[in-house]
Design an enzyme around this catalytic site. Structure first.
Site, PDB file in Angstrom:
ATOM      1  N   ASN A  11     -19.372 -18.951  39.884  1.00  0.00           N
ATOM      2  CA  ASN A  11     -17.951 -18.856  40.218  1.00  0.00           C
ATOM      3  C   ASN A  11     -17.136 -18.587  38.959  1.00  0.00           C
ATOM      4  OD1 ASN A  11     -15.572 -19.137  41.892  1.00  0.00           O
ATOM      5  ND2 ASN A  11     -15.289 -21.189  41.018  1.00  0.00           N
ATOM      6  N   HIS A  15     -13.207 -18.991  37.454  1.00  0.00           N
ATOM      7  CA  HIS A  15     -11.972 -19.729  37.753  1.00  0.00           C
ATOM      8  C   HIS A  15     -10.983 -19.548  36.593  1.00  0.00           C
ATOM      9  CE1 HIS A  15      -9.564 -22.823  39.715  1.00  0.00           C
ATOM     10  NE2 HIS A  15      -9.350 -23.318  38.504  1.00  0.00           N
ATOM     11  N   ARG A  66     -12.361 -19.314  49.317  1.00  0.00           N
ATOM     12  CA  ARG A  66     -12.722 -20.238  50.398  1.00  0.00           C
ATOM     13  C   ARG A  66     -13.564 -21.381  49.832  1.00  0.00           C
ATOM     14  NH1 ARG A  66      -9.507 -19.832  54.130  1.00  0.00           N
ATOM     15  NH2 ARG A  66     -10.935 -20.950  55.474  1.00  0.00           N
ATOM     16  N   SER A  83     -10.804  -7.077  40.734  1.00  0.00           N
ATOM     17  CA  SER A  83     -10.994  -6.537  39.372  1.00  0.00           C
ATOM     18  C   SER A  83     -12.257  -7.105  38.733  1.00  0.00           C
ATOM     19  CB  SER A  83      -9.765  -6.802  38.491  1.00  0.00           C
ATOM     20  OG  SER A  83      -9.641  -8.169  38.185  1.00  0.00           O
ATOM     21  N   ASN A  84     -12.610  -8.326  39.075  1.00  0.00           N
ATOM     22  CA  ASN A  84     -13.856  -8.898  38.528  1.00  0.00           C
ATOM     23  C   ASN A  84     -15.090  -8.251  39.143  1.00  0.00           C
ATOM     24  OD1 ASN A  84     -13.379 -11.134  36.478  1.00  0.00           O
ATOM     25  ND2 ASN A  84     -11.877 -11.610  38.057  1.00  0.00           N
TER      26      ASN A  84
HETATM   27  C1  GAR Z   1      -9.415 -14.373  39.166  1.00  0.00           C
HETATM   28  O1  GAR Z   1      -8.440 -14.677  38.206  1.00  0.00           O
HETATM   29  C2  GAR Z   1     -10.295 -15.562  39.454  1.00  0.00           C
HETATM   30  O2  GAR Z   1     -10.488 -16.364  38.328  1.00  0.00           O
HETATM   31  C3  GAR Z   1      -9.495 -16.283  40.495  1.00  0.00           C
HETATM   32  O3  GAR Z   1      -8.995 -15.273  41.323  1.00  0.00           O
HETATM   33  C4  GAR Z   1      -8.766 -14.112  40.536  1.00  0.00           C
HETATM   34  C5  GAR Z   1      -9.377 -12.912  41.232  1.00  0.00           C
HETATM   35  O4  GAR Z   1      -9.060 -11.735  40.564  1.00  0.00           O
HETATM   36  N1  GAR Z   1     -10.295 -17.198  41.223  1.00  0.00           N
HETATM   37  C6  GAR Z   1      -9.857 -18.353  41.715  1.00  0.00           C
HETATM   38  O5  GAR Z   1      -8.705 -18.714  41.584  1.00  0.00           O
HETATM   39  C7  GAR Z   1     -10.903 -19.179  42.449  1.00  0.00           C
HETATM   40  N2  GAR Z   1     -10.333 -20.442  42.848  1.00  0.00           N
HETATM   41  P1  GAR Z   1      -9.723 -10.367  40.993  1.00  0.00           P
HETATM   42  O6  GAR Z   1      -9.654 -10.289  42.505  1.00  0.00           O
HETATM   43  O7  GAR Z   1      -8.895  -9.310  40.341  1.00  0.00           O
HETATM   44  O8  GAR Z   1     -11.146 -10.360  40.507  1.00  0.00           O
END
Ligand code: GAR
Length: 192
Positions: free
Chosen positions: A107, A109, A91, A13-14
């Protein structure tokens, strides 16, 4: 336009909001390539829908983290990528990767770093009992979930939250700040 390489492990989604911000003219950038590491990642479908090239690099096919990162760097270079956006990339990075794109790996988070690093950040926040959590966009360093913070957004934890309801509330803020933080990162870089 900024030449972006987006890395995603799952839903994507990001990835989508970055692509949408570009399409809407809110972010002067182009996604050169999406790299994903899980064959079933929904991010790959989203890339196909948006006409973005997607490359599967499955970490399970490499002998070491370094070998995997060498392949990632090679691929990003092949697509002439300037900024790397880790949008749900699950990763750990090695110095092979970090050193190839100095201060140009971003990144996102799902916590207010430096709190709740690592996986399950949303569950960690819930378990800790904090009343406010959020999300962070930062420049990635070798140490996991550390490095200069570009933007953060705060999100309330509600009494009957589950990891799912809380994560959904955090994602609304992620989607708002990620495109802004990418633009900001580039601004910061150009101030000498
Ligand atoms: C997001 O909430 C991001 O912050 C997190 O994974 C999700 C991905 O969402 N990232 C981490 O936890 C990194 N350690 P998405 O696939 O819908 O963009």
């Amino acid at each position: 336009p900024l030449k972006l390489g987006v890395m995603a492990s799952g839903n994507g989604s990001n990835f989508d909001v970055v692509a949408q911000a570009i399409e809407d003219g809110h972010l002067n950038a182009k996604i050169q390539v999406l790299i994903y590491n899980n064959p079933t990642a929904k991010a790959a479908l989203r890339a196909a829908n948006r006409g973005v090239e997607a490359v599967l690099l499955n970490h399970r096919d490499y002998k070491s983290r370094e070998k995997f990162d060498e392949k990632i760097v090679q691929t990003l270079r092949r697509y002439d990528v300037e900024w790397v956006i880790m949008a749900g990339w699950m990763r750990l990075l090695t110095s092979v990767f970090i050193d190839a794109f100095p201060n140009k790996i971003i990144n996102i988070h799902p916590s207010l770093l430096p709190s709740f690093k690592g996986i399950n950040a949303v569950e960690q926040a819930l378990a800790s009992g904090v009343k406010i959590t959020g999300c962070t966009v930062h420049i990635a360093c070798l140490e996991m979930d550390s490095g200069p913070i570009l933007m953060q957004a705060a999100v309330p934890v509600l009494p009957d939250d589950t990891p799912e309801t809380l994560h959904a509330r955090i994602q609304i803020q992620e989607h708002r700040i990620l495109p802004m933080a990418i633009a900001l990162a580039n601004e910061v870089h150009s101030i000498k």
